[in-house]
Design a protein around this motif. Structure first.
Motif, PDB file in Angstrom:
ATOM      1  N   LYS A 116      85.181  74.461  85.416  1.00  0.00           N
ATOM      2  CA  LYS A 116      85.036  75.619  84.535  1.00  0.00           C
ATOM      3  C   LYS A 116      86.339  75.860  83.778  1.00  0.00           C
ATOM      4  N   PHE A 117      86.223  75.861  82.449  1.00  0.00           N
ATOM      5  CA  PHE A 117      87.351  76.134  81.570  1.00  0.00           C
ATOM      6  C   PHE A 117      87.020  77.289  80.624  1.00  0.00           C
ATOM      7  N   ASP A 118      86.119  78.171  81.031  1.00  0.00           N
ATOM      8  CA  ASP A 118      85.657  79.245  80.156  1.00  0.00           C
ATOM      9  C   ASP A 118      86.826  80.139  79.733  1.00  0.00           C
ATOM     10  N   GLY A 119      86.982  80.309  78.409  1.00  0.00           N
ATOM     11  CA  GLY A 119      88.011  81.185  77.901  1.00  0.00           C
ATOM     12  C   GLY A 119      89.419  80.639  78.020  1.00  0.00           C
ATOM     13  N   ALA A 120      89.580  79.394  78.412  1.00  0.00           N
ATOM     14  CA  ALA A 120      90.924  78.829  78.603  1.00  0.00           C
ATOM     15  C   ALA A 120      91.565  78.455  77.274  1.00  0.00           C
ATOM     16  N   ASP A 121      92.896  78.497  77.243  1.00  0.00           N
ATOM     17  CA  ASP A 121      93.664  78.060  76.084  1.00  0.00           C
ATOM     18  C   ASP A 121      94.049  76.599  76.317  1.00  0.00           C
ATOM     19  N   MET A 122      93.346  75.693  75.624  1.00  0.00           N
ATOM     20  CA  MET A 122      93.615  74.265  75.745  1.00  0.00           C
ATOM     21  C   MET A 122      94.066  73.701  74.404  1.00  0.00           C
ATOM     22  N   THR A 123      94.798  74.506  73.677  1.00  0.00           N
ATOM     23  CA  THR A 123      95.312  74.048  72.387  1.00  0.00           C
ATOM     24  C   THR A 123      96.298  72.902  72.588  1.00  0.00           C
ATOM     25  N   GLU A 124      96.196  71.921  71.682  1.00  0.00           N
ATOM     26  CA  GLU A 124      97.102  70.771  71.649  1.00  0.00           C
ATOM     27  C   GLU A 124      97.016  69.875  72.879  1.00  0.00           C
ATOM     28  N   PHE A 133      84.985  70.319  89.646  1.00  0.00           N
ATOM     29  CA  PHE A 133      84.635  71.568  90.330  1.00  0.00           C
ATOM     30  C   PHE A 133      85.788  72.578  90.371  1.00  0.00           C
ATOM     31  N   CYS A 134      86.893  72.312  89.686  1.00  0.00           N
ATOM     32  CA  CYS A 134      87.996  73.277  89.635  1.00  0.00           C
ATOM     33  C   CYS A 134      87.654  74.414  88.674  1.00  0.00           C
ATOM     34  N   ASP A 135      88.260  75.565  88.882  1.00  0.00           N
ATOM     35  CA  ASP A 135      87.968  76.751  88.078  1.00  0.00           C
ATOM     36  C   ASP A 135      89.233  77.184  87.341  1.00  0.00           C
ATOM     37  N   TYR A 136      89.218  77.040  86.004  1.00  0.00           N
ATOM     38  CA  TYR A 136      90.347  77.439  85.164  1.00  0.00           C
ATOM     39  C   TYR A 136      89.922  78.558  84.204  1.00  0.00           C
ATOM     40  N   THR A 137      88.986  79.377  84.620  1.00  0.00           N
ATOM     41  CA  THR A 137      88.476  80.438  83.769  1.00  0.00           C
ATOM     42  C   THR A 137      89.599  81.355  83.287  1.00  0.00           C
ATOM     43  N   ASN A 138      89.655  81.534  81.956  1.00  0.00           N
ATOM     44  CA  ASN A 138      90.640  82.417  81.320  1.00  0.00           C
ATOM     45  C   ASN A 138      92.089  81.999  81.569  1.00  0.00           C
TER      46      ASN A 138
END
Length: 238
Positions: A142-150, A118-123
């Motif tokens: 929510k990880f919408d638009g997040a940078d999760m590279t590598e 339920f955490c929000d990491y949007t953008n």
């Protein structure tokens, strides 16, 4: 030893020239018969060979029924034992994603649960890059638009989470559960997707360029009906 009591249709066998008893008015009668399932069998010398064979067959059938019943009765208990733990009450539990599992490895070892539900990491564009999120609980986050590279997300549980437009380039997503997650527009460029599941996930416009995925995993992924036709062609789905 398992014991099952059922009513079986038992044939009556009367010796020749014997007087039938009053309760034998029909050729068959119903009596409660207890069947025991065990590796040891017993023989009653007073019964005829036909009678013994008949009840041996019935016993085998009943034991099979008992085995099926036992499995179905136990299965809900096993499923109940796999429920997720209660939601963490730590006030900074969402911020722990920016540190990750400091001892987390590919097999999901951790010092304490990484609860991101339920955490929000949007953008979020900087704090998640390259983090180790092994065995993280990410459902409904929510990880919408997040940078999760590598990132490393081995054995993470991300069911029903939202990853719309998330960039997973060069990430290791090993055995991640994305069931019913929203991955619309996500980028898996040069990403390892070994053993990850996408059952009922939303996967429109997903970028799988140079994705590393096994043949069996690819077959399971191709079952998803939300994949665009161009994406299916690039993946080699048939």
């Amino acid at each position: 030893m398992a014991t099952l009591s059922i009513h079986l249709q038992q044939r009556s066998f009367s010796p020749p020239n014997s007087s039938p008893k009053p309760y034998h008015s029909a050729s068959t009668l119903y009596v409660p018969t207890r069947i025991r399932c065990s590796s040891k069998s017993t023989t009653d010398s007073s019964k005829s060979e036909e009678n013994s064979s008949y009840f041996k067959e019935l016993r085998n059938v009943a034991c099979g029924v008992l085995a099926v019943w036992a499995v179905t009765a136990v299965s809900p208990v096993i499923a109940a034992g796999q429920r997720l733990p209660p939601l963490s009450t730590e006030p900074d539990r969402c911020e722990r994603a920016f540190v990750g599992n400091t001892i987390g490895q590919a097999n999901g070892v951790y010092d304490k649960p990484l609860d991101l539900r339920f955490c929000d990491y949007t953008n979020e564009k900087s704090n998640l890059k390259g983090k180790t999120l092994s065995a993280a609980l990410m459902s409904d986050a929510k990880f919408d638009g997040a940078d999760m590279t590598e990132v490393v997300m081995s054995k993470a549980y991300a069911a029903r989470a939202s990853f719309k437009g998330t960039d997973f380039s060069n990430a290791v997503l090993d055995r991640v559960n994305f069931e019913k997650a929203d991955l619309t527009g996500a980028v898996f460029k040069n990403t390892v997707l070994s053993g990850s599941t996408f059952q009922e996930a939303q996967m429109q416009d997903v970028d799988f360029e140079d994705t590393i995925i096994g043949y069996i995993d690819l077959q399971k992924l191709c079952v998803n009906k939300t994949l665009n036709e161009d994406t299916r062609v690039n993946l080699g789905c048939r």
